[in-house]
Design an enzyme around this catalytic site. Structure first.
Site, PDB file in Angstrom:
ATOM      1  N   HIS A  63       0.816  -1.219   0.000  1.00 37.22           N
ATOM      2  CA  HIS A  63       0.000   0.000   0.000  1.00 37.22           C
ATOM      3  C   HIS A  63       0.850   1.270   0.000  1.00 37.22           C
ATOM      4  CE1 HIS A  63      -3.300  -2.834   1.491  1.00 37.22           C
ATOM      5  NE2 HIS A  63      -3.603  -2.455   0.272  1.00 37.22           N
ATOM      6  N   ASP A  87     -10.261  -3.018   0.382  1.00 39.73           N
ATOM      7  CA  ASP A  87      -9.817  -3.201   1.770  1.00 39.73           C
ATOM      8  C   ASP A  87      -9.455  -1.883   2.444  1.00 39.73           C
ATOM      9  OD1 ASP A  87      -6.848  -2.784   1.252  1.00 39.73           O
ATOM     10  OD2 ASP A  87      -7.212  -4.515  -0.021  1.00 39.73           O
ATOM     11  N   ASP A 157      -5.708  -0.632  -7.933  1.00 42.93           N
ATOM     12  CA  ASP A 157      -5.414  -1.680  -6.943  1.00 42.93           C
ATOM     13  C   ASP A 157      -6.375  -2.832  -7.208  1.00 42.93           C
ATOM     14  OD1 ASP A 157      -4.698  -3.196  -4.795  1.00 42.93           O
ATOM     15  OD2 ASP A 157      -5.700  -1.951  -3.309  1.00 42.93           O
ATOM     16  N   SER A 158      -6.073  -3.567  -8.259  1.00 42.49           N
ATOM     17  CA  SER A 158      -7.004  -4.583  -8.748  1.00 42.49           C
ATOM     18  C   SER A 158      -6.618  -5.972  -8.254  1.00 42.49           C
ATOM     19  CB  SER A 158      -6.971  -4.583 -10.276  1.00 42.49           C
ATOM     20  OG  SER A 158      -5.715  -5.075 -10.722  1.00 42.49           O
TER      21      SER A 158
HETATM   22  N1  AG3 Z   1      -4.303  -6.310  -4.968  1.00 39.84           N
HETATM   23  C1  AG3 Z   1      -3.245  -7.070  -5.593  1.00 39.84           C
HETATM   24  C2  AG3 Z   1      -3.271  -8.546  -5.361  1.00 39.84           C
HETATM   25  C3  AG3 Z   1      -2.268  -9.304  -6.137  1.00 39.84           C
HETATM   26  C4  AG3 Z   1      -2.184 -10.683  -5.639  1.00 39.84           C
HETATM   27  N2  AG3 Z   1      -1.738 -11.505  -6.607  1.00 39.84           N
HETATM   28  C5  AG3 Z   1      -0.529 -12.024  -6.759  1.00 39.84           C
HETATM   29  N3  AG3 Z   1       0.097 -12.570  -5.753  1.00 39.84           N
HETATM   30  N4  AG3 Z   1      -0.023 -11.935  -7.909  1.00 39.84           N
HETATM   31  C6  AG3 Z   1      -4.610  -6.623  -3.637  1.00 39.84           C
HETATM   32  C7  AG3 Z   1      -5.449  -5.642  -2.909  1.00 39.84           C
HETATM   33  C8  AG3 Z   1      -4.672  -4.965  -1.847  1.00 39.84           C
HETATM   34  N5  AG3 Z   1      -5.291  -3.760  -1.438  1.00 39.84           N
END
Ligand code: AG3
Length: 282
Positions: A63, A87, A157-158
């Protein structure tokens, strides 16, 4: 309750597992399967459709890097758009910036916001009640195609580009974001763990290259995004912003008086230095 093991399903043949010390919430929302559980190493863990999204213990790395890097490089971001991020971790970090006057967050799944506020309250840390925040429940892709609002920084933030998150890695999404950026604006996006998800970097690079004057990637190691460094895509029509010198970043960071646990101006600068195998994908 007896502990069981849970294994992330992101990659075939490789994955991290957690001891589920307690399930706090598990439910199929209108959009996805949402689970929040407690783990003795990482604290509370949130998973969507079998993929770890965030944990209490290591969320600060992701973050802070997805927020402070573009905001510090911009230098005077007043209007920020967050796509996803239910979140609340990105919203919390954005709200720490005294320059920010307005934040719009477009999250598709109200349940993610509600459950994160209940079970991961330190993620948003009150930011959902910040008067500068405007929360829209809706589709981020549609929002950037249609809104007449303009922003200085857009943070995507996907989830990963499989299922509902896929469209947030499309050329049309990046073009929509460009449409919504003020001059001197910056788009950053979560772009996956490059060692494991190499195509994401290759595809994003090709798409951004057709649209933006300047683009690149930066990285940070996030323990629960296993497999090496997590990459963040960077896109702007002002090439100078990515090259903001260290002394300027240090001055701005000091003036902001923000307290971080991961971000430093030195790390910001260094994060754009990428391994050769990643550069070879660009
Ligand atoms: N957003 C990114 C998650 C990526 C997880 N995937 C991965 N390990 N490649 C998460 C939301 C956080 N605020």
């Amino acid at each position: 309750m007896s502990a069981r093991d849970w294994t992330e399903t992101l990659y075939s043949g490789y994955g991290q597992s957690f001891t589920v010390d307690e399930v706090l919430f598990e439910h199929k929302t209108d959009h996805q399967h949402l689970m929040i559980f407690n783990n003795r190493q990482f604290g509370r863990v949130m998973a969507l459709d079998g993929i770890v999204q965030t944990t209490e213990r290591d969320e600060f790395i992701y973050h802070e890097m997805l927020t402070h890097v573009p905001l510090m490089a911009h230098g005077n971001a007043r209007r920020v758009l967050i796509i996803g991020g239910g979140d609340g971790g990105i919203l919390r970090e954005v709200c720490r910036h005294p320059s920010v006057e307005h934040v719009t967050q477009v999250e598709i799944d109200q349940a993610v916001i509600d459950m994160a506020r209940e079970y991961l309250p330190a993620h948003s840390d009150g930011a959902y009640d910040d008067p500068r925040a405007n929360i829209v429940i809706g589709d981020g892709f549609d929002f950037v195609q249609k809104t007449d609002q303009r922003f200085d920084v857009i943070i995507s933030d996907s989830t990963d580009p499989q299922g509902p998150g896929e469209i947030l890695f499309s050329k049309d999404f990046y073009a929509g974001c460009q449409r919504c950026l003020n001059p001197g604006g910056i788009l950053v996006t979560q772009n996956g763990v490059v060692f494991m998800q190499t195509d994401e970097v290759t595809n994003t690079a090709a798409r951004l290259n057709r649209l933006y004057k300047d683009w690149h990637f930066y990285g940070a190691a996030v323990p629960t995004y296993v497999g090496g460094i997590m990459t963040f895509a960077w896109a702007s029509d002002d090439p100078g912003l990515r090259r903001t010198d260290l002394a300027t970043l240090q001055k701005r960071w000091q003036a902001s008086a923000i307290r971080s646990r991961y971000y430093t101006p030195e790390l910001h600068h260094a994060a754009f230095a990428l391994p050769q195998y990643v550069l070879d994908q660009l």
